[in-house]
Write a protein that holds these residues in place. Structure first.
Motif, PDB file in Angstrom:
ATOM      1  N   ASP A 157       0.934  -1.116   0.006  1.00  0.00           N
ATOM      2  CA  ASP A 157       0.121   0.095   0.218  1.00  0.00           C
ATOM      3  C   ASP A 157       0.963   1.103   0.090  1.00  0.00           C
ATOM      4  OD1 ASP A 157      -2.579  -1.174  -0.063  1.00  0.00           O
ATOM      5  OD2 ASP A 157      -2.856  -0.870   2.125  1.00  0.00           O
ATOM      6  N   LEU A 158       1.859   1.077   0.973  1.00  0.00           N
ATOM      7  CA  LEU A 158       2.636   2.478   0.805  1.00  0.00           C
ATOM      8  C   LEU A 158       3.468   2.458  -0.284  1.00  0.00           C
ATOM      9  CD1 LEU A 158       3.720   4.925   2.759  1.00  0.00           C
ATOM     10  CD2 LEU A 158       5.540   3.352   3.700  1.00  0.00           C
ATOM     11  N   ARG A 159       3.893   1.381  -0.730  1.00  0.00           N
ATOM     12  CA  ARG A 159       4.743   1.529  -2.286  1.00  0.00           C
ATOM     13  C   ARG A 159       3.977   2.324  -3.146  1.00  0.00           C
ATOM     14  NH1 ARG A 159       4.562  -0.827  -7.084  1.00  0.00           N
ATOM     15  NH2 ARG A 159       2.786  -2.303  -6.432  1.00  0.00           N
ATOM     16  N   LYS A 160       2.706   1.764  -3.506  1.00  0.00           N
ATOM     17  CA  LYS A 160       1.656   2.391  -4.399  1.00  0.00           C
ATOM     18  C   LYS A 160       1.627   3.765  -4.131  1.00  0.00           C
ATOM     19  CE  LYS A 160      -0.823  -2.041  -5.291  1.00  0.00           C
ATOM     20  NZ  LYS A 160      -2.057  -2.748  -4.710  1.00  0.00           N
ATOM     21  N   LYS A 161       1.357   4.143  -2.872  1.00  0.00           N
ATOM     22  CA  LYS A 161       0.930   5.611  -2.474  1.00  0.00           C
ATOM     23  C   LYS A 161       2.066   6.373  -2.993  1.00  0.00           C
ATOM     24  CE  LYS A 161       0.361   8.596   1.706  1.00  0.00           C
ATOM     25  NZ  LYS A 161       0.404   8.455   3.101  1.00  0.00           N
ATOM     26  N   LEU A 162       3.368   6.032  -2.557  1.00  0.00           N
ATOM     27  CA  LEU A 162       4.500   7.008  -2.797  1.00  0.00           C
ATOM     28  C   LEU A 162       4.771   7.041  -4.261  1.00  0.00           C
ATOM     29  CD1 LEU A 162       7.080   5.693   0.207  1.00  0.00           C
ATOM     30  CD2 LEU A 162       5.625   7.816  -0.033  1.00  0.00           C
ATOM     31  N   GLU A 163       4.487   6.122  -5.060  1.00  0.00           N
ATOM     32  CA  GLU A 163       4.975   5.923  -6.477  1.00  0.00           C
ATOM     33  C   GLU A 163       3.486   6.872  -7.137  1.00  0.00           C
ATOM     34  OE1 GLU A 163       4.944   2.066  -7.925  1.00  0.00           O
ATOM     35  OE2 GLU A 163       7.167   1.656  -7.270  1.00  0.00           O
ATOM     36  N   HIS A 164       2.576   7.099  -6.521  1.00  0.00           N
ATOM     37  CA  HIS A 164       1.451   7.833  -7.170  1.00  0.00           C
ATOM     38  C   HIS A 164       1.872   9.302  -6.820  1.00  0.00           C
ATOM     39  CE1 HIS A 164      -2.386   9.369  -8.268  1.00  0.00           C
ATOM     40  NE2 HIS A 164      -2.467  10.002  -6.937  1.00  0.00           N
ATOM     41  N   GLN A 165       2.552   9.589  -5.566  1.00  0.00           N
ATOM     42  CA  GLN A 165       3.110  11.197  -5.256  1.00  0.00           C
ATOM     43  C   GLN A 165       4.262  10.964  -6.011  1.00  0.00           C
ATOM     44  OE1 GLN A 165       3.387  10.668  -1.028  1.00  0.00           O
ATOM     45  NE2 GLN A 165       1.135  10.806  -0.642  1.00  0.00           N
ATOM     46  N   GLY A 166       4.850  10.592  -6.911  1.00  0.00           N
ATOM     47  CA  GLY A 166       6.247  10.861  -7.647  1.00  0.00           C
ATOM     48  C   GLY A 166       7.329  10.129  -7.149  1.00  0.00           C
ATOM     49  N   PHE A 167       7.495   9.460  -6.216  1.00  0.00           N
ATOM     50  CA  PHE A 167       8.517   8.769  -5.650  1.00  0.00           C
ATOM     51  C   PHE A 167       8.984   7.864  -6.652  1.00  0.00           C
ATOM     52  CE2 PHE A 167       7.319  10.729  -1.794  1.00  0.00           C
ATOM     53  CZ  PHE A 167       8.128  10.761  -1.007  1.00  0.00           C
ATOM     54  N   GLY A 168      10.364   7.630  -6.690  1.00  0.00           N
ATOM     55  CA  GLY A 168      11.055   6.411  -7.698  1.00  0.00           C
ATOM     56  C   GLY A 168      10.670   5.217  -7.430  1.00  0.00           C
ATOM     57  N   LYS A 169      11.525   4.408  -7.879  1.00  0.00           N
ATOM     58  CA  LYS A 169      11.394   3.018  -7.542  1.00  0.00           C
ATOM     59  C   LYS A 169      11.372   2.741  -6.291  1.00  0.00           C
ATOM     60  CE  LYS A 169      13.350  -1.416  -9.359  1.00  0.00           C
ATOM     61  NZ  LYS A 169      14.164  -1.919 -10.310  1.00  0.00           N
ATOM     62  N   CYS A 170      10.307   2.282  -5.904  1.00  0.00           N
ATOM     63  CA  CYS A 170       9.950   1.442  -4.475  1.00  0.00           C
ATOM     64  C   CYS A 170       9.886   0.124  -4.507  1.00  0.00           C
ATOM     65  CB  CYS A 170       8.712   2.232  -3.798  1.00  0.00           C
ATOM     66  SG  CYS A 170       8.715   4.027  -3.550  1.00  0.00           S
ATOM     67  N   ARG A 171      10.538  -0.618  -3.390  1.00  0.00           N
ATOM     68  CA  ARG A 171      10.520  -1.842  -3.362  1.00  0.00           C
ATOM     69  C   ARG A 171      10.270  -2.335  -1.867  1.00  0.00           C
ATOM     70  NH1 ARG A 171      15.421  -4.746  -6.753  1.00  0.00           N
ATOM     71  NH2 ARG A 171      13.933  -6.470  -6.062  1.00  0.00           N
ATOM     72  N   VAL A 172       9.481  -3.373  -1.788  1.00  0.00           N
ATOM     73  CA  VAL A 172       9.113  -3.748  -0.494  1.00  0.00           C
ATOM     74  C   VAL A 172       9.741  -4.618   0.379  1.00  0.00           C
ATOM     75  CG1 VAL A 172       6.814  -4.901   0.747  1.00  0.00           C
ATOM     76  CG2 VAL A 172       6.420  -3.656  -1.264  1.00  0.00           C
ATOM     77  N   MET A 173      10.265  -4.145   1.516  1.00  0.00           N
ATOM     78  CA  MET A 173      10.874  -5.179   2.301  1.00  0.00           C
ATOM     79  C   MET A 173       9.911  -4.982   3.537  1.00  0.00           C
ATOM     80  SD  MET A 173      14.438  -5.110   4.660  1.00  0.00           S
ATOM     81  CE  MET A 173      13.564  -4.545   5.970  1.00  0.00           C
ATOM     82  N   SER A 174       9.061  -6.141   3.939  1.00  0.00           N
ATOM     83  CA  SER A 174       8.336  -6.348   4.933  1.00  0.00           C
ATOM     84  C   SER A 174       9.131  -6.581   6.566  1.00  0.00           C
ATOM     85  CB  SER A 174       7.343  -7.204   4.774  1.00  0.00           C
ATOM     86  OG  SER A 174       6.343  -7.243   5.808  1.00  0.00           O
ATOM     87  N   ARG A 175       8.496  -6.834   7.341  1.00  0.00           N
ATOM     88  CA  ARG A 175       8.786  -6.746   8.680  1.00  0.00           C
ATOM     89  C   ARG A 175       8.634  -8.176   9.157  1.00  0.00           C
ATOM     90  NH1 ARG A 175      10.492  -2.583   6.729  1.00  0.00           N
ATOM     91  NH2 ARG A 175      10.379  -0.685   7.485  1.00  0.00           N
ATOM     92  N   GLY A 176       9.392  -8.760  10.179  1.00  0.00           N
ATOM     93  CA  GLY A 176       9.523  -9.934  10.847  1.00  0.00           C
ATOM     94  C   GLY A 176       9.142  -9.741  12.526  1.00  0.00           C
ATOM     95  N   VAL A 177       9.045 -10.634  13.166  1.00  0.00           N
ATOM     96  CA  VAL A 177       8.900 -10.715  14.606  1.00  0.00           C
ATOM     97  C   VAL A 177       9.859 -11.861  15.217  1.00  0.00           C
ATOM     98  CG1 VAL A 177       6.712 -12.000  14.566  1.00  0.00           C
ATOM     99  CG2 VAL A 177       7.095 -10.145  16.497  1.00  0.00           C
ATOM    100  N   ASP A 178      10.154 -11.559  16.266  1.00  0.00           N
ATOM    101  CA  ASP A 178      10.668 -12.720  17.385  1.00  0.00           C
ATOM    102  C   ASP A 178       9.793 -13.362  17.941  1.00  0.00           C
ATOM    103  OD1 ASP A 178      12.220 -14.343  19.046  1.00  0.00           O
ATOM    104  OD2 ASP A 178      13.590 -12.499  19.477  1.00  0.00           O
TER     105      ASP A 178
END
Length: 382
Positions: A157-178
């Motif tokens: 979702d954030l990738r799509k939002k930022l790219e719509h706002q003109g941010f360049g190439k965005c790639r998703v790195m999610s998060r994990g948990v211990d």
């Protein structure tokens, strides 16, 4: 790795950066961590068993955030360091003066840079009486990140939002948990008794900085809606921040547990029953995964980590983004069906068990290697 916050500072960015450093060290890579000093006695420390090299640069206190510092401009120093020992790739996690000087030095030396979009500073401006500056802040962020090879973001979702706002190439790195640290096995009846709760009573818990951008008044409103049906419910706020004194004065019925870390933090999570996450500014929300791993269903808005991982009605409830009234109605509905909460918590734990950090380490390593320009030695490449 260039960052203006790192443990023992306590926030989501610091925790994520530590996980990234540890993940690369575990895979045999050399890591250099560049950050501001966290006090007069901070000369760098041992980050992990493999010992990441730390370079401490000058910093200054961050206004409004006691205990946090921002780095000062240090391009010349970084040019000297990186000319002597040239890194294969640079990761810049924060967009302050330190991040900008790292970007400038890297461009002079033609070293690839990847940035991380960890904090929505443009949204934060609304909560510090700087809303008129939001478009200007967004332009600065966009210009900074567009100078990098790519920008890492935690959700699609954030990738799509930022790219719509003109941010360049965005790639998703999610998060994990211990999931070994955050576990329902750490539930502590003695701690619950300190909160004034019996076995059948409900504790609504929130973990995070007590600051304006966290939307904490909505936690209180949801708590009040919940206890209209279940009067013995308690609300527990874990964390510290600039709003703590005001909140304690206004809400004497709330338990303020203060800052907690490690196993003590995990004990507080597991001793709750329902996690409230009212934020509308977080880029992800690591605390959501920690709550889920502790077998807590999560009540949150439908965005960021909750949208990615919560199954509404099964492992928690999602309210429409920003709809405070719906958030409170969901709390009241949960109170009316409180017998569902334990089963929802078990469902949340089951989802969290599939979110291991090692999978993200593998993806991060592959991404870093894909942007390295200089040929790697045979052993490293293998």
């Amino acid at each position: 790795m260039v960052t203006e916050t790192y443990p023992p500072e306590i926030n989501g960015v610091a925790k994520t950066l530590q996980q990234m450093v540890v993940g690369m060290l575990d895979r045999g890579h050399a890591v250099q961590l560049i950050r501001p000093g966290q006090g007069a006695d901070d000369h760098g420390n041992r980050t992990h068993a493999f010992d990441a090299e730390e370079i401490i640069v000058p910093g200054a206190p961050l206004p409004g955030y006691n205990g946090l510092r921002f780095g000062l401009w240090c391009k010349r120093r970084l040019l000297r360091h990186w000319s002597a020992i040239r890194p294969n790739i640079i990761y810049v996690a924060t967009e302050g003066l330190l991040g900008h000087s790292a970007m400038a030095a890297a461009r002079d030396l033609d070293i690839p840079v990847i940035t991380g979009f960890h904090t929505q500073f443009d949204h934060y401006s609304r909560h510090y009486h700087l809303g008129l500056l939001e478009p200007a802040i967004r332009r600065v962020l966009r210009r900074f990140h567009n100078r990098a090879e790519c920008t890492l973001v935690p959700t699609q979702d954030l990738r799509k939002k930022l790219e719509h706002q003109g941010f360049g190439k965005c790639r998703v790195m999610s998060r994990g948990v211990d999931i070994r640290l955050f576990s329902p096995e750490r539930r502590d009846p003695a701690l619950r008794a300190e909160w004034g709760l019996g076995d059948q009573d409900i504790a609504l818990i929130h973990v995070g900085r007590l600051a304006p951008e966290k939307n904490l008044p909505l936690v209180i409103k949801a708590f009040e809606a919940f206890r209209q049906k279940l009067p013995n419910t308690r609300c527990v706020l874990v964390g510290d921040g600039p709003d703590r004194e005001k909140l304690q004065r206004e809400y004497p019925d709330v338990v303020f547990a203060g800052m907690r870390t490690g196993e003590d933090l995990a004990r507080h999570y597991a001793s709750g029953d329902l996690f409230l996450f009212p934020s509308v500014t977080d880029t992800f929300g690591n605390v959501v995964l920690e709550a889920m791993a502790s077998s807590l269903p999560v009540l949150a808005f439908d965005y960021a980590a909750p949208r990615e991982h919560i199954r509404s009605g099964i492992s928690g409830f999602l309210a429409p983004y920003g709809d405070a009234a719906a958030f409170c109605r969901a709390a009241a509905n949960l109170a009316a069906r409180a017998e569902m909460i334990p089963a929802m918590g078990r469902s949340a734990r089951g989802i969290a068990e599939g979110l291991d950090w090692s999978n993200e380490y593998d993806r991060l390593e592959a991404l870093f290697l894909s942007y390295v320009r200089r040929p790697l030695g045979r052993e490293v490449a293998a």
